[in-house]
Scaffold this motif. Structure first.
Motif, PDB file in Angstrom:
ATOM      1  N   ASN A  15       8.186   5.781  -6.870  1.00  0.00           N
ATOM      2  CA  ASN A  15       7.471   5.151  -8.028  1.00  0.00           C
ATOM      3  C   ASN A  15       7.409   3.802  -7.863  1.00  0.00           C
ATOM      4  O   ASN A  15       8.051   3.482  -6.630  1.00  0.00           O
ATOM      5  CB  ASN A  15       8.061   5.651  -9.549  1.00  0.00           C
ATOM      6  N   GLU A  16       6.794   3.037  -8.516  1.00  0.00           N
ATOM      7  CA  GLU A  16       6.637   1.630  -8.215  1.00  0.00           C
ATOM      8  C   GLU A  16       8.028   0.900  -8.321  1.00  0.00           C
ATOM      9  O   GLU A  16       8.061  -0.276  -7.929  1.00  0.00           O
ATOM     10  CB  GLU A  16       5.640   0.992  -9.145  1.00  0.00           C
ATOM     11  N   LYS A  17       9.026   1.256  -8.971  1.00  0.00           N
ATOM     12  CA  LYS A  17      10.356   0.890  -9.146  1.00  0.00           C
ATOM     13  C   LYS A  17      11.075   0.712  -7.817  1.00  0.00           C
ATOM     14  O   LYS A  17      11.503  -0.255  -7.444  1.00  0.00           O
ATOM     15  CB  LYS A  17      11.252   1.464 -10.097  1.00  0.00           C
ATOM     16  N   HIS A  73       6.353  -9.412  -8.612  1.00  0.00           N
ATOM     17  CA  HIS A  73       6.555  -7.909  -9.305  1.00  0.00           C
ATOM     18  C   HIS A  73       5.398  -7.156  -9.991  1.00  0.00           C
ATOM     19  O   HIS A  73       5.139  -6.023  -9.564  1.00  0.00           O
ATOM     20  CB  HIS A  73       7.921  -7.827  -9.976  1.00  0.00           C
ATOM     21  N   LEU A  74       4.761  -8.037 -10.840  1.00  0.00           N
ATOM     22  CA  LEU A  74       3.705  -7.591 -11.342  1.00  0.00           C
ATOM     23  C   LEU A  74       2.475  -7.036 -10.592  1.00  0.00           C
ATOM     24  O   LEU A  74       1.876  -5.960 -10.523  1.00  0.00           O
ATOM     25  CB  LEU A  74       3.294  -8.291 -12.523  1.00  0.00           C
ATOM     26  N   ALA A 133      12.962  -6.744  -7.093  1.00  0.00           N
ATOM     27  CA  ALA A 133      13.507  -6.226  -8.338  1.00  0.00           C
ATOM     28  C   ALA A 133      15.115  -6.733  -8.395  1.00  0.00           C
ATOM     29  O   ALA A 133      15.727  -6.660  -7.183  1.00  0.00           O
ATOM     30  CB  ALA A 133      13.569  -4.589  -8.536  1.00  0.00           C
ATOM     31  N   TYR A 171       0.421  -1.025  -5.896  1.00  0.00           N
ATOM     32  CA  TYR A 171       1.366   0.337  -5.416  1.00  0.00           C
ATOM     33  C   TYR A 171       0.379   1.551  -6.044  1.00  0.00           C
ATOM     34  O   TYR A 171       0.093   2.456  -5.488  1.00  0.00           O
ATOM     35  CB  TYR A 171       2.398   0.335  -6.012  1.00  0.00           C
ATOM     36  N   ARG A 172      -0.301   1.119  -7.347  1.00  0.00           N
ATOM     37  CA  ARG A 172      -0.691   2.240  -8.276  1.00  0.00           C
ATOM     38  C   ARG A 172      -2.347   2.418  -7.447  1.00  0.00           C
ATOM     39  O   ARG A 172      -2.781   3.472  -7.310  1.00  0.00           O
ATOM     40  CB  ARG A 172      -1.116   1.758  -9.639  1.00  0.00           C
ATOM     41  N   ARG A 201       3.290  -3.923  -8.461  1.00  0.00           N
ATOM     42  CA  ARG A 201       3.079  -2.769  -8.919  1.00  0.00           C
ATOM     43  C   ARG A 201       1.818  -2.223  -9.260  1.00  0.00           C
ATOM     44  O   ARG A 201       1.362  -1.186  -9.032  1.00  0.00           O
ATOM     45  CB  ARG A 201       3.575  -2.793 -10.460  1.00  0.00           C
ATOM     46  N   ILE A 202       0.686  -3.291  -9.184  1.00  0.00           N
ATOM     47  CA  ILE A 202      -0.796  -2.984  -9.403  1.00  0.00           C
ATOM     48  C   ILE A 202      -1.016  -2.315  -8.024  1.00  0.00           C
ATOM     49  O   ILE A 202      -1.834  -1.511  -7.892  1.00  0.00           O
ATOM     50  CB  ILE A 202      -1.441  -4.289 -10.003  1.00  0.00           C
ATOM     51  N   CYS A 215       9.178  -1.694  -5.590  1.00  0.00           N
ATOM     52  CA  CYS A 215       9.493  -3.208  -5.829  1.00  0.00           C
ATOM     53  C   CYS A 215      10.948  -3.414  -5.337  1.00  0.00           C
ATOM     54  O   CYS A 215      11.328  -4.548  -4.916  1.00  0.00           O
ATOM     55  CB  CYS A 215       9.163  -3.517  -7.289  1.00  0.00           C
ATOM     56  N   SER A 216      11.855  -2.498  -5.520  1.00  0.00           N
ATOM     57  CA  SER A 216      13.140  -2.661  -5.024  1.00  0.00           C
ATOM     58  C   SER A 216      13.164  -2.667  -3.567  1.00  0.00           C
ATOM     59  O   SER A 216      13.876  -3.769  -2.936  1.00  0.00           O
ATOM     60  CB  SER A 216      13.983  -1.428  -5.530  1.00  0.00           C
TER      61      SER A 216
END
Length: 446
Positions: free
Chosen positions: A323-325, A396-397, A334, A403-404, A400-401, A328-329
């Protein structure tokens, strides 16, 4: 609080595993020999030795191989073993910390084999093979630009030693006006007024000011240095152009893993770029859209060069990140919480050299003053956390975008500043209503 949790003990995860310690002149390989024994053998580093190594691993039924990432020595072995059908794991040196003492190549390969057999080593990320080849060319291009930069300084130094203050009259001596004047000087022109007449119409300084700056001593030794520095600058520029042609060819060979026919009608908006280092004959945005299936450069703050860095470092297969977490890690965007005694001791982001993470940070830096949702988010976080943490939160924001977009193949739908502010007000109002209800109160609008 009691909780029953199952524990299966230490058991092997990879039954047919091998550990490899790579050196400049020797490669030590360890495989399991049965009955608690390990078989260790040394190999050379020539291509024929690597082929023999692969045959030897196949004879012992090895399926997975773990090797430490040591310089660039691991690359030929990694590619050869992948070609032979082995599942290779590239291990960071931080994952191989062991009890100090008893350090030898034999002990190292045995330690790697043992840890890998029990699943205690984490494999480093590596994008698709075709993107790896493109990444090598792009990194080489960046090095060519870095090698070219000192020769611009050499030209400036030679001019200043002749009291030619061209760097004061022009903001950039490597621009159109600066290069035209320098080439005229190298060709033998010494009249300051004729040199000043070569200025571009967009230059802010007038001819009189530039003519004053171009009045100097014209010493022969400094003119010789200026000429050679210009030739070296032109040589690296020519090499960059040849590299751009090879990059364009490599882009055309990459075939996307998704159905390109569904997105053929997309035509991204052209963006003006004033970067002198940008490739002139490579349509980076068009190639990235074809490879990814979405237009990453449509995201605010993500230019074509940053999108290119993100794609070649991350790849297009987001299934490697649950997932995006996790994504980002891995990027280093993160915080890493260190908890002891129920208290968080540290929650700072780890220091990392991840190029994709740096690209997202640069994208966050370009939207700090922008009239978009990312800019409003950064300014709000800056007032609460400070500029450094606000930049990481914005990066980070954006990550996430992206990644999706890459995972679900959906185009970016920008949120206007007014829509973002409205969404934030609704969020704050919902929070206040929940807080008031917790204490037995009710919000009444005026």
């Amino acid at each position: 609080m009691e909780e029953a949790r199952s524990f299966g003990g230490m058991r092997q995860v990879h039954g047919h595993a091998a550990g490899v310690d790579i050196g400049a002149h020797e490669i030590m390989v360890c495989v399991e020999a049965g009955e608690g024994l390990q078989l260790v053998r040394s190999f050379g580093t020539y291509t024929v030795d690597l082929q023999v190594l692969g045959q030897w691993l196949a004879e012992h039924g090895v399926e997975t191989v773990a090797m430490e990432s040591t310089g660039v020595y691991w690359i030929p072995l990694f590619e050869e073993l992948e070609r032979c059908g082995f599942h290779c794991h590239l291990i960071s040196s931080r994952s191989l910390r062991r009890v100090p003492g008893r350090k030898s190549d034999v002990a190292d390969c045995q330690w790697i084999q043992t840890l890998h057999a029990y699943g205690l080593l984490e494999s480093s990320f590596r994008p698709e093979a075709d993107l790896v080849a493109l990444r090598s060319l792009l990194r080489h291009r960046a090095q060519l630009i870095q090698h070219r930069a000192p020769h611009i300084l050499h030209m400036q130094k030679a001019l200043l030693q002749m009291n030619i203050q061209l760097s004061q009259a022009l903001s950039d001596v490597s621009g159109i006006t600066g290069q035209t004047i320098i080439r005229a000087i190298v060709s033998g022109e010494r009249d300051p007024h004729k040199l000043a007449a070569l200025r571009n119409y967009r230059c802010q300084k007038n001819e009189q000011e530039i003519a004053k700056a171009l009045t100097g001593t014209w010493r022969e030794e400094h003119l010789f240095i200026l000429k050679q520095s210009l030739e070296l600058y032109d040589f690296y520029t020519q090499q960059v152009e040849v590299c751009d042609a090879e990059i364009e060819r490599m882009y055309s060979l990459i075939r996307p893993a998704w159905n390109a026919a569904e997105q053929e009608g997309i035509s991204p908006k052209p963006r003006n770029s004033h970067s002198k280092n940008a490739p002139k004959n490579v349509n980076v945005r068009k190639h990235l859209q074809r490879i990814c299936g979405v237009d990453i450069t449509a995201v605010h703050g993500v230019s074509a060069s940053l999108a290119q860095t993100i794609v070649i470092e991350v790849g297009t297969d987001m299934s490697k990140f649950p997932n995006e977490k996790h994504f980002c890690s891995w990027l280093g965007l993160a915080p890493k919480n260190e908890i002891s005694g129920g208290k968080i001791l540290k929650n700072k982001t780890l220091k990392t050299r991840n190029r994709a993470g740096q690209a997202f940070r640069m994208a966050a830096g370009s939207v700090m003053r922008a009239d978009c949702a990312f800019g409003a988010f950064y300014r709000r976080q800056k007032a609460r956390l400070g500029p450094a943490q606000a930049a990481v939160a914005t990066a980070h924001l954006i990550a996430r975008i992206v990644y999706r977009m890459l995972k679900y193949k959906v185009e970016y739908e920008p949120l206007s500043l007014a829509q973002y502010e409205q969404h934030y007000q609704e969020q704050q109002l919902k929070y206040l209503q929940k807080k008031a209800a917790k204490f037995g109160f009710q919000l009444i609008p005026t």
